[in-house]
Design a protein around this motif. Structure first.
Motif, mmCIF file in Angstrom:
data_model
loop_
_atom_site.group_PDB
_atom_site.id
_atom_site.type_symbol
_atom_site.label_atom_id
_atom_site.label_comp_id
_atom_site.label_asym_id
_atom_site.label_seq_id
_atom_site.Cartn_x
_atom_site.Cartn_y
_atom_site.Cartn_z
ATOM 1 N N ILE A 221 37.416 44.320 52.132
ATOM 2 C CA ILE A 221 37.698 45.573 52.855
ATOM 3 C C ILE A 221 38.094 46.674 51.886
ATOM 4 O O ILE A 221 37.686 47.831 52.029
ATOM 5 C CB ILE A 221 38.756 45.360 53.967
ATOM 6 C CG1 ILE A 221 38.759 46.561 54.915
ATOM 7 C CG2 ILE A 221 40.149 45.148 53.409
ATOM 8 C CD1 ILE A 221 39.553 46.336 56.163
ATOM 9 N N THR A 225 36.076 50.162 51.269
ATOM 10 C CA THR A 225 36.791 51.445 51.304
ATOM 11 C C THR A 225 36.512 52.250 50.035
ATOM 12 O O THR A 225 36.249 53.451 50.080
ATOM 13 C CB THR A 225 38.305 51.203 51.427
ATOM 14 O OG1 THR A 225 38.546 50.361 52.541
ATOM 15 C CG2 THR A 225 39.062 52.499 51.602
ATOM 16 N N PHE A 273 38.966 45.179 61.568
ATOM 17 C CA PHE A 273 39.245 46.158 60.502
ATOM 18 C C PHE A 273 38.068 46.223 59.529
ATOM 19 O O PHE A 273 37.584 47.303 59.187
ATOM 20 C CB PHE A 273 40.523 45.778 59.758
ATOM 21 C CG PHE A 273 41.711 45.621 60.655
ATOM 22 C CD1 PHE A 273 42.382 46.727 61.145
ATOM 23 C CD2 PHE A 273 42.158 44.361 61.034
ATOM 24 C CE1 PHE A 273 43.484 46.597 61.986
ATOM 25 C CE2 PHE A 273 43.252 44.216 61.871
ATOM 26 C CZ PHE A 273 43.926 45.337 62.346
ATOM 27 N N LEU A 274 37.618 45.036 59.122
ATOM 28 C CA LEU A 274 36.504 44.975 58.182
ATOM 29 C C LEU A 274 35.216 45.461 58.850
ATOM 30 O O LEU A 274 34.445 46.217 58.252
ATOM 31 C CB LEU A 274 36.364 43.536 57.670
ATOM 32 C CG LEU A 274 35.278 43.275 56.635
ATOM 33 C CD1 LEU A 274 35.428 44.213 55.444
ATOM 34 C CD2 LEU A 274 35.323 41.834 56.163
ATOM 35 N N VAL A 276 34.793 47.645 61.205
ATOM 36 C CA VAL A 276 34.780 49.105 61.327
ATOM 37 C C VAL A 276 34.480 49.760 59.980
ATOM 38 O O VAL A 276 33.687 50.695 59.882
ATOM 39 C CB VAL A 276 36.131 49.605 61.908
ATOM 40 C CG1 VAL A 276 36.278 51.098 61.727
ATOM 41 C CG2 VAL A 276 36.225 49.245 63.368
ATOM 42 N N LYS A 277 35.099 49.231 58.926
ATOM 43 C CA LYS A 277 34.864 49.820 57.596
ATOM 44 C C LYS A 277 33.399 49.689 57.194
ATOM 45 O O LYS A 277 32.820 50.610 56.612
ATOM 46 C CB LYS A 277 35.746 49.115 56.551
ATOM 47 C CG LYS A 277 37.209 49.489 56.624
ATOM 48 C CD LYS A 277 37.477 50.809 55.945
ATOM 49 C CE LYS A 277 38.927 51.211 56.174
ATOM 50 N NZ LYS A 277 39.176 52.618 55.956
ATOM 51 N N ARG A 280 31.185 52.078 59.127
ATOM 52 C CA ARG A 280 31.310 53.453 58.652
ATOM 53 C C ARG A 280 30.529 53.664 57.361
ATOM 54 O O ARG A 280 29.877 54.686 57.177
ATOM 55 C CB ARG A 280 32.777 53.770 58.443
ATOM 56 C CG ARG A 280 32.969 55.188 58.019
ATOM 57 C CD ARG A 280 34.371 55.640 58.296
ATOM 58 N NE ARG A 280 34.717 56.647 57.309
ATOM 59 C CZ ARG A 280 35.947 56.879 56.908
ATOM 60 N NH1 ARG A 280 36.937 56.165 57.397
ATOM 61 N NH2 ARG A 280 36.191 57.799 56.025
ATOM 62 N N GLU A 320 32.865 52.858 66.854
ATOM 63 C CA GLU A 320 32.377 53.082 65.492
ATOM 64 C C GLU A 320 30.854 52.864 65.440
ATOM 65 O O GLU A 320 30.147 53.595 64.739
ATOM 66 C CB GLU A 320 33.097 52.122 64.539
ATOM 67 C CG GLU A 320 33.037 52.510 63.080
ATOM 68 C CD GLU A 320 33.846 53.762 62.759
ATOM 69 O OE1 GLU A 320 34.907 53.983 63.382
ATOM 70 O OE2 GLU A 320 33.410 54.526 61.878
ATOM 71 N N ASN B 75 38.884 56.424 62.624
ATOM 72 C CA ASN B 75 38.741 55.862 63.974
ATOM 73 C C ASN B 75 40.116 55.747 64.631
ATOM 74 O O ASN B 75 40.962 54.969 64.206
ATOM 75 C CB ASN B 75 38.067 54.499 63.836
ATOM 76 C CG ASN B 75 37.734 53.864 65.162
ATOM 77 O OD1 ASN B 75 38.455 54.027 66.143
ATOM 78 N ND2 ASN B 75 36.630 53.138 65.196
ATOM 79 N N LEU B 78 41.018 52.274 66.001
ATOM 80 C CA LEU B 78 41.372 51.298 64.970
ATOM 81 C C LEU B 78 42.807 51.533 64.501
ATOM 82 O O LEU B 78 43.528 50.575 64.184
ATOM 83 C CB LEU B 78 40.406 51.391 63.777
ATOM 84 C CG LEU B 78 40.583 50.260 62.775
ATOM 85 C CD1 LEU B 78 40.010 48.969 63.312
ATOM 86 C CD2 LEU B 78 39.947 50.583 61.430
#
Lengths: 866, 156
Positions: A221, A225, A273-274, A276-277, A280, A320, B75, B78
């Motif tokens: 992650i 980022t 979390f991962l 969504v990243k 993106r 997302e 987000n 999130l």
């Protein structure tokens, strides 16, 4: 974690024991300071603010004294106490250096508190860079992973550009560490360093790529980022990372296909979390790239259909995903799927999800209107939401959805909303309703009714442009005048004090068409409305004497009353009396009118009927329904226009057609242009041509405008102009220059420049040179709001060196709606033809906070001054 | 993320973590304004606030408000998960956490946050790993603070 990880050897422990013994000796000599928890208890026990202050001041004095005595035994505890005191809002800067001393201590407890203190008390602006950089450098090389971790965490929180440069190499080394705990922290430090100093990106590139081949989610992650930040910063790097799309797709696929893994599970979703990243980053990589988009279509569809949506976490991922589908070059089927997901969001019980749905729909509405139209009724329902942010979004979205087919139903809802809306909504909402009605109204009667409802519902929050449009519309709808004058008369009879714009429109109408009201054949379907001359006079007396009404309203009323003198059949004595009393009014404008009107009853009685004749219909230059394209941005262009009453100046530089300007022009003439006097500020405006103030000038001006117009037949009949001209000779100077400006042909095309682009505000200058004044440059300043919130009290100021002369015309408005604009004309006289330079200052309010900024503009193209 | 604030229903600040550099005065002003704005909001309202040029996401857990300022492109949903993750971690660490735990052990609350986020971004998505790192560091502290001899040696 096994103990050898700590890197503590027996020798060190011996040292620690020695130290403890030394400290014990110290302790005998000194009293033990209060413990942290006792201090907290004491502070909490304080019953008044003064008592609390006393406790804290005493403790602070004590802590200061221990700092002075260089007491190292209790430093840690004292700093901890100081940090608590700091959180309560008391000054604690005197602890900064002590934190650095703690960091330098070999004890882990000292370091832990020292770094915590450094993060709280220092930030990148403090002058202790060198000291802290040295401490960090030492600890980044420590053999204890947690010491390295503390140093990385602190660097990530407070890195300044200088620190970033000094420590980038260390961080890069740690990114390759075999220890995942250190690797992930180093990756985020690199992220922070790049944000501070983008040119340091180069050195991290090689180590970054390998972060993606990790199993450890922490490293993954942070790696994603970091790559995202790099791609956003440099197009080259973005290109470089296009090749990782398959890797990202694979990681994402594994995440959604993998079975339950307790470590990363959040209510049935694997590591949101991962996910969504990664989504993106995919969005950034797929933007404007058909090939990359193609590679991620499938996985996006998979995520969109397979994600469990009963909890917030599933919707987080869907949200997302929708954003990514909208941003990349995705298949049309996928886009429909995305809009449908948002439609489902709108029906969700969770207000947070409704909010993001509205927000996202607003972003996509211009691309895919028909898909969003299907959710119209749900969106209208959101206008009633208790949450103001949801209402605001729903309102914006509603206006974006209005079209010819749905205008009646939409307007009904919007008018209900307007009536109950908070004051902050009323101005914007009423102007938007007026614009929408203008473009899509099914017929004149409906249009007039809508405008009337707006005037009633929004009261004093109605902007002046609404008054102008309404009057213009009434004037051109000859068949509806009898109807509307009746309606307005009824409205005027009711209590209207908090509805000044309504009074203005009503008095204007009654002045023009009073004969229809009093003596015309009734057209009303309902009971005929009967008003006698006496009734009218009574109402006007109330309006004119009331202290609640504004001067502008009284100006309307007085002029209207004067017009009525030629409409009444019974007699004018009462009107004459009222007018005469205004000859000594305190307000100079009203006084002037009083005096001039009185003259019309006496010396110039023979002119009166002709002067007060009814205005010929003012033709509009609004877009007709056929050509109305759904572009909300365009609609908002004119919003601020005329807000300060200066219609003519306002339209000057904007994209509006000349017709439009002329419209307002005629309107101003009609109304006596009283507002223009106040706003236009004749002193600002140079008068290059006309010095005479004879009646003919204004005609000339209008003639000018006509010739420069776009050819639409738009005549302001001579008699009318003359009428008003006699009455208001003092006002014409303002029109002249503006007429001149707007009628000047463009000489040559000079490229526009961007003068300012920050805080969501973009200011462009487009330059023009006048052929007869070679030393003069006309700059049209266009300020565009690129944020999502309206900017109010917008003020643009400019200054030039002494060798230039600068004149600024009034701006087109003081409110810049999102995606809307405000324009202002600047006239620069540059006799020496030296290079143009300008300093500008902008200030505005956005979401309740005042923003002010300055900038220098040095990039004027040579064509604009040579 | 630009900053995170924890404050009580009475408007008392319990934790503040800044990832952007602001002068102290400005930090105080922002904190004060945000606390007032959020406390004035009704429970029926959404967790999001468009405030100046940042998006503010907040959520109330018992008597404590957790509030994060994020960037436009972040987000919001999130962020709610991040807040929830932090609460879960506090809860695991303290064992059914309450406001008093965070008041009296504020430094621990910071330490846990620093293992979850770094520079305003998530660094660890496994709860187990975060708690393991915290436990190991607590152990380091204990080892160098011999118990029995001087029981009030540490922070006390």
């Amino acid at each position: 974690m096994n103990p050898s990880d700590h890197g503590f050897n027996p020798a060190f422990n011996m040292a620690a024991i020695k130290q403890v013994i030394n400290e014990a000796v110290e302790r005998v000599r000194m009293p033990t300071p209060m413990r942290l928890r006792d201090l907290i208890r004491q502070i909490r026990a304080a019953r008044t603010a003064a008592e609390e202050r006393a406790v804290i001041n005493k403790e602070c004095a004590y802590i200061r004294s221990t700092f002075r005595e260089e007491d190292s035994v209790w430093r840690c505890r004292n700093i901890a106490k100081l940090l608590y005191i700091h959180m309560l809002g008391y000054p604690a800067h005197f602890g900064q250096l002590e934190c650095l001393k703690l960091i330098a201590s070999p004890r882990f407890t000292d370091k832990r508190i020292g770094y915590l203190g450094a993060m709280l008390l220092l930030d990148e602006r403090q002058d202790v860079h060198l000291l802290i950089t040295n401490c960090l450098k030492n600890d980044l090389n420590s053999s204890t992973q947690f010491v390295v971790g503390l140093a990385l965490c602190t660097l990530g929180a407070i890195a300044s550009p200088e620190m970033s440069r000094d420590l980038a190499a260390e961080v890069e080394r740690l990114m390759k560490s075999p220890n995942a705990y250190i690797r992930k922290k180093a990756a985020l430090c690199a992220f922070r360093i790049i944000r501070k100093v983008p040119e340091l990106m180069e050195i991290f590139l090689p180590a970054t790529r390998s972060l993606l081949s990790e199993k450890n989610h922490g490293v993954l992650i942070t790696g994603v980022t970091l790559i995202t930040e790099m791609c956003e910063n440099s197009p080259d790097t973005l290109q470089h990372f296009k090749k990782i799309v398959p890797n990202l797709v694979r990681i994402l696929k594994n995440l959604i296909l993998a079975g339950y893994s307790p470590e990363h599970d959040v209510s049935g979703v694997s590591d949101p979390f991962l996910q969504v990243k990664i989504l993106r980053l995919l969005r950034i990589l797929g933007k404007n790239d058909a090939e990359a988009s193609e590679a991620m279509n499938d996985i996006l569809a998979q995520v969109a259909t397979n994600t469990e949506t009963s909890k917030n976490v599933g919707n987080t991922i869907l949200y997302e995903t929708v954003l990514s589908i909208m941003d990349i070059k995705s298949e049309s089927g996928l886009r429909v799927l995305a809009v449908n997901i948002l439609g489902r969001f709108l029906l969700n019980n969770d207000k947070n999800i409704r909010y993001v749905a509205l927000n996202t729909l607003l972003r996509t509405v211009y691309i895919d209107t028909s898909a969003v139209q299907r959710h119209r009724s749900t969106i209208l329902e959101c206008l009633k939401d208790p949450d103001v942010s949801i209402r605001r979004r729903a309102l914006e979205l509603s206006f974006a959805l209005v079209n010819t087919n749905n205008i009646r139903t939409m307007m009904k809802e919007l008018l209900v909303f307007l009536e109950k809306a908070d004051p902050e909504f009323k101005a914007q909402c009423s102007s938007n309703i007026v614009l929408a009605a203008e473009r899509f109204s099914p017929n004149k009667r409906w249009h007039l009714d809508t405008l009337l409802k707006v005037l009633v519902a929004a009261g004093n929050y109605v902007r002046d442009d609404v008054v102008a449009c309404t009057i213009q519309l009434i004037s051109e709808s000859t068949s509806q005048q009898r109807y509307i004058v009746e309606q307005l008369w009824q409205a005027l009879e009711r209590d209207t004090q908090d509805r000044q714009p309504l009074i203005q429109v009503a008095t204007w109408c009654i002045g023009e068409y009073g004969d229809l009201l009093l003596y015309g054949p009734s057209t009303s379907e309902e009971v005929a409305i009967k008003a006698s001359e006496d009734d009218v006079i009574t109402v006007y007396q109330r309006l004119l004497w009331s202290t609640q009404n504004t001067i502008v309203t009284k100006q309307y009323a007085l002029l209207s009353l004067m017009k009525l003198s030629s409409r009444f059949q019974a007699g004018n004595d009462k009107i004459r009396q009222i007018v005469d009393t205004f000859g000594s009014h305190l307000n100079i404008e009203l006084q002037q009118r009083g005096v001039e009107f009185s003259q019309l009853f006496r010396k110039y009685e023979h002119l009166r009927p002709a002067l007060l004749e009814r205005m010929p219909p003012m033709e509009g230059a609004r877009p007709n329904n056929g050509s109305a394209v759904l572009t909300n941005g365009e609609a908002e262009d004119g919003e601020g226009f005329g807000e300060d009453g200066s219609l003519l100046l306002g339209t000057d530089g904007s994209k509006k057609t000349e017709n439009d300007a002329q419209d307002s022009n005629a309107l101003l003439v009609l109304l006596g242009g009283s507002e223009v006097i106040e706003e236009g500020g004749g002193d600002k405006v140079e008068l290059p041509k006309s010095t005479g103030t004879d009646n003919q000038d204004l005609l000339d001006l209008l003639g000018d405008l006509d010739t420069s117009g776009t050819g639409t037949a738009n005549q302001v009949p001579q008699i009318n102009v003359q009428n008003n001209n006699i009455l208001f000779t003092s006002n014409q100077t303002n029109f002249l220059v503006d007429g001149l400006l707007s009628s000047q042909p463009v000489v040559n095309s000079i490229p526009s420049i961007i003068a300012y682009d920050k805080n969501g505000l973009k200011i462009t200058f487009s330059m023009e040179r006048l052929p007869d004044h070679p030393g003069t440059t006309i700059i049209t300043m266009t300020a565009v709001n690129e944020s999502t919130t309206p900017m109010t009290e917008f003020l643009f100021q400019a200054a030039v060196p002494k060798t230039f002369q600068l004149q600024m015309m009034s701006p087109s408005g003081t409110v810049v709606p999102p995606a809307g604009q405000v324009t202002q004309i600047l006239r620069i006289v540059n006799p020496n033809k030296s290079a143009l330079r300008m300093r500008i200052r902008v200030s505005f309010n956005s979401s309740g906070s005042a923003i002010q900024d300055q900038a220098e503009v040095n990039n004027f193209p040579p064509e604009s001054w040579q | 993320m630009q900053f995170m604030l924890l404050f009580s229903r009475q408007g008392k600040l319990r934790l503040q973590k800044w990832y952007v550099a602001h002068p102290d005065k400005l930090k105080k002003k922002i904190t004060r304004e945000l606390i007032t704005t959020i406390l004035a909001r009704k429970p029926k309202m959404s967790s999001f606030l468009e405030w100046k040029d940042v998006k503010v996401v907040y959520k109330r857990y018992a008597s404590l408000y957790f509030c994060c300022a994020i960037e436009q492109k972040d987000n919001e949903l999130l962020t709610l998960e991040i807040i929830h993750r932090y609460v879960e971690l506090l809860d695991k660490y303290f064992g059914s956490v309450c406001e008093l735990d965070i008041i009296f052990n504020f430094e621990k609350a910071y330490f846990i946050l620093d293992e979850l986020l770094l520079g305003g971004e998530i660094q660890e998505t496994s709860k187990k790993n975060v708690l393991k790192a915290i436990a190991a560091q607590d152990l380091l502290q204990e080892e160098e603070t011999p118990q029995g001899f001087f029981e009030d040696h540490g922070l006390g």
